[in-house]
Design a protein around this motif. Structure first.
Motif, short mmCIF file in Angstrom:
data_model
loop_
_atom_site.label_atom_id
_atom_site.label_comp_id
_atom_site.label_asym_id
_atom_site.label_seq_id
_atom_site.Cartn_x
_atom_site.Cartn_y
_atom_site.Cartn_z
N LEU A 11 0.86 -1.18 0.00
CA LEU A 11 0.00 0.00 0.00
C LEU A 11 0.90 1.23 0.00
O LEU A 11 1.73 1.40 0.89
CB LEU A 11 -0.90 -0.02 1.24
N LYS A 12 0.74 2.10 -1.01
CA LYS A 12 1.65 3.22 -1.19
C LYS A 12 1.04 4.58 -0.86
O LYS A 12 1.70 5.43 -0.31
CB LYS A 12 2.16 3.23 -2.64
N GLU A 13 -0.19 4.78 -1.23
CA GLU A 13 -0.82 6.09 -1.10
C GLU A 13 -1.17 6.40 0.35
O GLU A 13 -1.79 5.58 1.02
CB GLU A 13 -2.08 6.17 -1.96
N LYS A 14 -0.82 7.60 0.81
CA LYS A 14 -1.07 8.00 2.19
C LYS A 14 -2.56 7.97 2.53
O LYS A 14 -2.95 7.52 3.60
CB LYS A 14 -0.49 9.39 2.46
N LEU A 16 -4.89 6.12 1.36
CA LEU A 16 -5.35 4.74 1.54
C LEU A 16 -4.86 4.18 2.87
O LEU A 16 -5.62 3.52 3.59
CB LEU A 16 -4.88 3.86 0.38
N LYS A 17 -3.61 4.45 3.20
CA LYS A 17 -3.06 4.01 4.48
C LYS A 17 -3.85 4.62 5.64
O LYS A 17 -4.18 3.93 6.61
CB LYS A 17 -1.59 4.40 4.61
N ASP A 18 -4.16 5.92 5.54
CA ASP A 18 -4.91 6.61 6.58
C ASP A 18 -6.31 6.01 6.73
O ASP A 18 -6.79 5.80 7.85
CB ASP A 18 -5.02 8.11 6.29
N GLY A 19 -6.98 5.76 5.62
CA GLY A 19 -8.32 5.17 5.66
C GLY A 19 -8.30 3.78 6.26
O GLY A 19 -9.14 3.43 7.11
N LEU A 20 -7.34 2.96 5.86
CA LEU A 20 -7.21 1.61 6.40
C LEU A 20 -6.95 1.66 7.90
O LEU A 20 -7.59 0.93 8.67
CB LEU A 20 -6.08 0.88 5.67
N HIS A 21 -6.06 2.55 8.30
CA HIS A 21 -5.75 2.72 9.73
C HIS A 21 -7.00 3.13 10.51
O HIS A 21 -7.26 2.63 11.61
CB HIS A 21 -4.63 3.74 9.91
N GLU A 22 -7.80 4.04 9.95
CA GLU A 22 -9.01 4.51 10.62
C GLU A 22 -9.99 3.36 10.87
O GLU A 22 -10.52 3.23 11.97
CB GLU A 22 -9.69 5.62 9.80
N TYR A 23 -10.23 2.54 9.87
CA TYR A 23 -11.18 1.43 10.07
C TYR A 23 -10.61 0.34 10.97
O TYR A 23 -11.36 -0.26 11.75
CB TYR A 23 -11.65 0.87 8.72
N ARG A 129 -19.34 -5.25 -10.87
CA ARG A 129 -18.75 -5.46 -12.19
C ARG A 129 -17.69 -4.42 -12.54
O ARG A 129 -16.99 -4.57 -13.53
CB ARG A 129 -19.84 -5.51 -13.24
N PHE A 130 -17.56 -3.39 -11.71
CA PHE A 130 -16.49 -2.42 -11.93
C PHE A 130 -15.14 -3.06 -11.61
O PHE A 130 -15.06 -3.99 -10.82
CB PHE A 130 -16.65 -1.20 -11.01
N THR A 131 -14.09 -2.52 -12.18
CA THR A 131 -12.73 -2.92 -11.83
C THR A 131 -12.17 -1.84 -10.93
O THR A 131 -12.22 -0.65 -11.25
CB THR A 131 -11.86 -3.05 -13.10
N TYR A 132 -11.66 -2.25 -9.77
CA TYR A 132 -11.06 -1.32 -8.81
C TYR A 132 -9.56 -1.58 -8.72
O TYR A 132 -9.13 -2.72 -8.84
CB TYR A 132 -11.66 -1.52 -7.41
N PRO A 133 -8.77 -0.56 -8.45
CA PRO A 133 -7.35 -0.80 -8.17
C PRO A 133 -7.26 -1.71 -6.94
O PRO A 133 -7.99 -1.52 -5.96
CB PRO A 133 -6.80 0.59 -7.87
N HIS A 134 -6.36 -2.70 -7.00
CA HIS A 134 -6.31 -3.65 -5.89
C HIS A 134 -5.91 -2.98 -4.57
O HIS A 134 -6.29 -3.44 -3.51
CB HIS A 134 -5.45 -4.87 -6.21
N GLN A 135 -5.20 -1.86 -4.63
CA GLN A 135 -4.87 -1.15 -3.39
C GLN A 135 -6.11 -0.49 -2.80
O GLN A 135 -6.32 -0.51 -1.59
CB GLN A 135 -3.77 -0.13 -3.64
N LEU A 136 -6.93 0.10 -3.64
CA LEU A 136 -8.18 0.73 -3.18
C LEU A 136 -9.13 -0.31 -2.60
O LEU A 136 -9.88 -0.03 -1.66
CB LEU A 136 -8.84 1.50 -4.32
N MET A 137 -9.07 -1.53 -3.14
CA MET A 137 -9.97 -2.59 -2.65
C MET A 137 -9.77 -2.87 -1.17
O MET A 137 -10.71 -3.24 -0.48
CB MET A 137 -9.74 -3.89 -3.44
N ARG A 138 -8.57 -2.68 -0.68
CA ARG A 138 -8.33 -2.90 0.76
C ARG A 138 -9.19 -1.97 1.59
O ARG A 138 -9.78 -2.38 2.58
CB ARG A 138 -6.87 -2.65 1.12
N LEU A 139 -9.24 -0.71 1.19
CA LEU A 139 -10.04 0.27 1.93
C LEU A 139 -11.53 -0.03 1.80
O LEU A 139 -12.26 0.00 2.79
CB LEU A 139 -9.73 1.69 1.44
N ILE A 140 -11.97 -0.35 0.61
CA ILE A 140 -13.38 -0.69 0.39
C ILE A 140 -13.73 -1.93 1.22
O ILE A 140 -14.77 -1.96 1.89
CB ILE A 140 -13.67 -0.93 -1.11
N LEU A 141 -12.87 -2.93 1.21
CA LEU A 141 -13.11 -4.16 1.96
C LEU A 141 -13.20 -3.91 3.46
O LEU A 141 -14.14 -4.35 4.11
CB LEU A 141 -12.02 -5.19 1.67
N ILE A 142 -12.24 -3.19 4.02
CA ILE A 142 -12.24 -2.98 5.48
C ILE A 142 -13.46 -2.17 5.91
O ILE A 142 -14.03 -2.41 6.97
CB ILE A 142 -10.91 -2.35 5.97
#
Length: 159
Positions: A11-14, A16-23, A129-142
């Motif tokens: 995970l590279k983008e700040k 995304l990291k911040d969102g993942l950390h929040e959840y 059916r949309f394609t999401y960046p796999h890094q963004l999927m982490r945030l959506i999933l959490i």
């Protein structure tokens, strides 16, 4: 409850990291969350289908070795079953009522997941059916895991 998210790539983008950390912080006290990052395999700029399968196979071996023993395995795959947030919560709750306490969520790399990984899953889940960046999927999933727990506990959040 234990949740392991196994994801290919760092995970590279700040944001995304911040969102993942929040959840993850919001889940404290409800679930222990562990994020396992699997190194992304290199491929040519325009790989053949054979090269893509080789990359997925190498990533798949690393994924399979990272799955906690005894966990209920959910892969995120575009060909998987689509569900509403309520249906997703019901899947989780049903397994919890059957004694499952550890859930492993698996997100592949840019080329997806090896068939071997998908075949070992207890549930193959699609987020549409949309394609999401796999890094963004982490945030959506959490966020959806957090929402599911709120639904299961009948706590305010889900609208």
């Amino acid at each position: 409850m234990q949740i392991t998210i196994i994801a290919v790539g760092k995970l590279k983008e700040k944001y995304l990291k911040d969102g993942l950390h929040e959840y993850c912080k919001r889940l404290t006290g409800t679930a222990k969350v562990q994020i396992v990052e699997i190194g992304e395999e290199n491929a040519n700029a325009y790989p053949s289908q054979s090269e893509i399968e080789q990359v997925k196979a190498r990533e798949g071996k690393k994924i399979l070795s990272a799955i906690p023993e005894g966990s209920w395995k959910i892969v995120l795959d575009s060909r998987g079953k689509m569900a509403t947030s309520e249906e997703f919560a019901a899947y989780i709750e049903k397994q919890m009522l059957q004694g499952v306490s550890h859930f492993a969520f698996i997100i592949g790399g840019s080329w997806g997941l090896a068939a071997e990984v998908i075949n070992q899953a207890d549930l193959s889940l699609s987020f549409g059916r949309f394609t999401y960046p796999h890094q963004l999927m982490r945030l959506i999933l959490i966020e959806q895991i957090y929402r599911a727990i709120k639904i299961i506990r009948a706590e305010p959040y889900h609208k």
